[in-house]
Scaffold this active site. Structure first.
Site, short mmCIF file in Angstrom:
data_model
loop_
_atom_site.label_atom_id
_atom_site.label_comp_id
_atom_site.label_asym_id
_atom_site.label_seq_id
_atom_site.Cartn_x
_atom_site.Cartn_y
_atom_site.Cartn_z
N ASP A 159 0.88 -1.16 0.00
CA ASP A 159 0.00 0.00 0.00
C ASP A 159 0.92 1.21 0.00
OD1 ASP A 159 -3.18 0.63 1.64
OD2 ASP A 159 -2.08 1.73 0.11
C1 GLC Z 1 -4.27 4.10 -0.19
C2 GLC Z 1 -5.22 3.01 -0.02
C3 GLC Z 1 -5.21 2.04 -1.15
C4 GLC Z 1 -5.01 2.77 -2.46
C5 GLC Z 1 -3.64 3.44 -2.44
C6 GLC Z 1 -3.36 4.22 -3.71
O1 GLC Z 1 -3.82 4.70 0.95
O2 GLC Z 1 -5.14 2.30 1.23
O3 GLC Z 1 -6.43 1.31 -1.13
O4 GLC Z 1 -5.09 1.87 -3.55
O5 GLC Z 1 -3.51 4.31 -1.33
O6 GLC Z 1 -4.22 5.31 -3.81
#
Ligand code: GLC
Length: 700
Positions: A263
């Site tokens: 993430d």
């Molecule tokens: C975030 C989220 C994830 C997302 C990523 C990119 O913080 O937890 O679900 O795909 O960032 O935006």
């Protein structure tokens, strides 16, 4: 009695559909693909290999991403000289976070449709839009277990049950991957927002295997290209750095061939642990992997074989999906075009759940009413959900008020009252033939942490909305309450007041039209709850969004309610219709089966009412005489059947003993018990509605 036999082994259907419908590119793992991967790998320099393991985003882009102006993809480097394409990644579960795209209903609403074929089509549409706009990875589906309705991102996932999540998430993956790579997230046990970066989630191995990961395995079996690791710690390590979670379970036991992507930003904090734990790509940039990995490789603390495996996994998926002139033939005109917006409307129709309908308050016959009064701030709000990473900017949003007004046209007067003044609201209500009150949550009440509030502070409606319901229902005998939100809402205080109640979730850009279709009877609601609606918060497990360590139990949702003998407000799998259905004749094709066999359960479903409809048929299994503690029953099959008035169909669902095993922590493996298994079939999980029969498992 017209009998049509419907048979469906859930995941097979989705994968089969995927393989056949989109006869375009083959995304199979083939010997030729593997040869290309190894040939390319053998020509890469160390720096080229290292660069593949991280995104190439400047930190400032994160800030734009956080303020949601990030109208661009998140990129990872390619290697021109070797024909290695770049990554162009984009969110999310309810639509493509670029330009003006189709804002579908949220995942929870699609979960309420229990319609895997619909979910496949929604995935395919999103995959098409992502590719037409230049992305090659869609960061979806979100398939986290919903263990508590306070979770801010409940709206993004499909529900509380691992089997249901796995079927819906796999269908979505197969759909998306007709066009681009999908990314099932967030692996694993990301169930709170307030402490999502710091909480250390602990659970026993059986809970991990039976509850918090089976749905991820189903997406692996469906060929998902990538899995996103969660921010939280898991048993002491960041989830994406936990060797057991990533390498033992996901890669070795589940056989995952794709890449694990972190993430964003806060999902890694240790180069050696991340690489050796099994993470393959760090996004959005290489704070710990990428060139930051060089020293660990040079020192041997991370073996070159692990770097080669990281890069092979990345190349395998890039080559599997990204063809030359990747966007050729993709029409930007289809993005939020009539086909996809019609699909968004269908999703909202099929995800809406009819919770109550006394005296046939619904549907409203617009030829027999003169005035309809609509109440509530949300009636005129463009309320499509969270403003976090899952946000979508669609070209328009049809509010409930607009949908209702458009539907009735000039023949019926629609009076709108926000409900700010009780006296005025009562006046408007008492002169109307029917009163529709739209209430619920918005992105201010629930959503992704860091973008707004995060986890919910309240499980019930806002006080002013409860008062509005009381005021309007006190002067109008035909009140319909429509709720919007991402998970269960406590309704006990006021639910006896209106005659009808609908749960619309966040109904997307076409939500207003879909709600009007249902309110005025053009569509017969068929949604069923993918989560248990509690009566009160005491019935729920500990939420833990402020805990440093969150001990996560085996039981939550309908399993917990069954185990404790609790009575929910509305059970898992519950939903009414404008018609009635009768279940009869549950039959198993055998009363005894070997562990490697399967049982086909057939049940007759009759439409005993006056209008056509679609009925979700649910199959649960209970365990008689198990030597370990097991749930009273678990969802092990479902399908949707269309029935005309008076029509009966025989629905067949298969049950395989291999899907009834429990995880034996002593044996560190799955055990299929040679006991009696009770098959329940019916309209919802609550026992009084279910037919039952049983079979025994013995031998191989
Ligand atoms: C975030 C989220 C994830 C997302 C990523 C990119 O913080 O937890 O679900 O795909 O960032 O935006």
């Amino acid at each position: 009695m017209k009998k049509v036999v419907l048979w469906c082994g859930a995941v097979f259907c989705a994968a089969f559909i995927g393989a056949v419908i989109y006869a375009g590119e083959s995304h199979e793992y083939t010997p030729a693909l593997e040869k290309r991967v190894q040939d390319t790998l053998s020509q890469m320099t160390l720096n080229e290999k290292l660069a593949q393991t991280a995104g190439k985003e400047p930190v400032w882009k994160l800030l734009r991403g956080l303020t949601n102006n990030g109208d661009e993809t998140w990129d990872g480097p390619g290697i021109k000289r070797l024909g290695v394409p770049q990554f162009f990644m984009i969110d999310g579960p309810r639509g493509v976070g670029l330009a003006k795209t189709t804002a579908f209903t949220v995942g929870m609403s699609r979960g309420a449709s229990w319609d895997k074929d619909l979910e496949y089509r929604i995935g395919e549409a999103m995959g098409y839009e992502a590719r037409a706009l230049g992305a090659n990875v869609l960061l979806a589906p979100c398939i986290n277990i919903l263990r508590h309705p306070s979770w801010g991102r409940a709206q993004e996932t499909y529900g509380e049950d691992p089997y249901h999540l796995g079927v819906m998430g796999s269908a979505f993956v197969v759909g998306v991957q007709q066009h681009v790579m999908a990314c099932a997230k967030h692996y694993a046990a990301n169930n709170t927002e307030g402490n999502r970066f710091t909480v250390d989630v602990k659970m026993d191995e059986r809970t991990l295997r039976e509850i918090y990961t089976p749905h991820f395995k189903m997406t692996v079996d469906a060929g998902v290209a990538s899995i996103m690791s969660a921010y939280n710690y898991f048993d002491g390590d960041k989830a994406g750095q936990n060797h057991h979670l990533i390498t033992d379970v996901l890669k070795n036991d589940f056989g995952f061939k794709g890449f694990v992507v972190s993430d964003w930003v806060n999902a890694t904090n240790n180069t050696i642990k991340a690489a050796n734990g099994g993470m393959d790509v760090e996004m959005p940039s290489g704070a710990h992997l990428g060139m930051s990995l060089k020293r660990a490789i040079k020192s041997g603390k991370v073996p070159m074989s692990r770097l080669d495996d990281m890069v092979a996994r990345i190349l395998r998926e890039k080559f599997r999906f990204i063809t030359p002139d990747f966007q050729a033939g993709y029409d930007k005109g289809k993005v939020a075009g009539t086909e996809h917006t019609a699909l968004a409307r269908e999703a909202a129709q099929k995800g809406t759940v009819l919770l109550k309908n006394d005296n046939n308050a619904l549907p409203i016959d617009k030829s027999r009413v003169k005035t309809i009064a609509v109440f509530g701030k949300l009636a005129s709000a463009k309320n499509i959900g969270d403003r976090g990473s899952s946000d979508v900017h669609s070209p328009y949003i049809v509010t409930p008020l607009q949908g209702i007004s458009d539907k009735v046209g000039k023949d019926v007067m629609v009076v709108y009252n926000q409900g700010l003044n009780p006296g005025e609201a009562k006046d408007a209500a008492k002169n109307a033939d029917a009163a529709i009150i739209v209430v619920g949550m918005t992105y201010k009440d629930e959503g992704e942490g860091g973008y707004g509030l995060g986890d919910r502070l309240e499980l019930g409606l806002h006080k002013d909305e409860v008062q509005l319901i009381k005021d309007v229902c006190s002067v109008n005998s035909r009140c319909i309450v429509i709720m919007e939100g991402g998970a269960a809402i406590t309704v006990s205080e006021w639910k006896d007041l209106p005659e009808a109640m609908l749960m619309a979730w966040y109904p997307g850009m076409e939500g207003g039209n879909a709600l009007a279709d249902i309110i005025f009877g053009d569509v017969n609601p068929s949604g069923k709850l993918p989560v248990t609606f509690h009566k009160n918060a005491d019935q729920l497990p500990h939420f833990g969004n402020k805990d440093k360590v969150l001990k996560t139990d085996y039981y939550h949702g309908y399993r917990l309610f069954d185990k404790k003998g609790l009575d929910p407000e509305y059970p898992f799998g519950f939903g009414l219709s404008y018609t009635t259905y009768k279940y009869s004749g549950l039959k198993l094709d055998k009363k005894s089966v070997g562990k490697s066999g399967k049982v086909i359960a057939g049940v007759d479903v009759a439409n005993t009412g006056k209008v056509a409809g679609e009925e979700v048929v649910e199959l649960y299994v209970g365990y008689k005489g198990s030597k370990v503690d097991r749930p009273v029953k678990e969802l092990k099959g479902f399908t949707k059947v269309a029935l005309k008035p008076g029509e009966t169909k025989t629905v067949s669902l298969e049950v395989k003993p291999e899907n009834l095993a429990y995880w034996d922590v002593d044996k560190n493996g799955w055990v299929i018990e040679e006991i009696e298994y009770v098959v329940y079939a019916g309209p919802c999980s609550s026992a009084k509605d279910l037919l039952s029969d049983s079979f025994k498992v013995s031998g191989l």
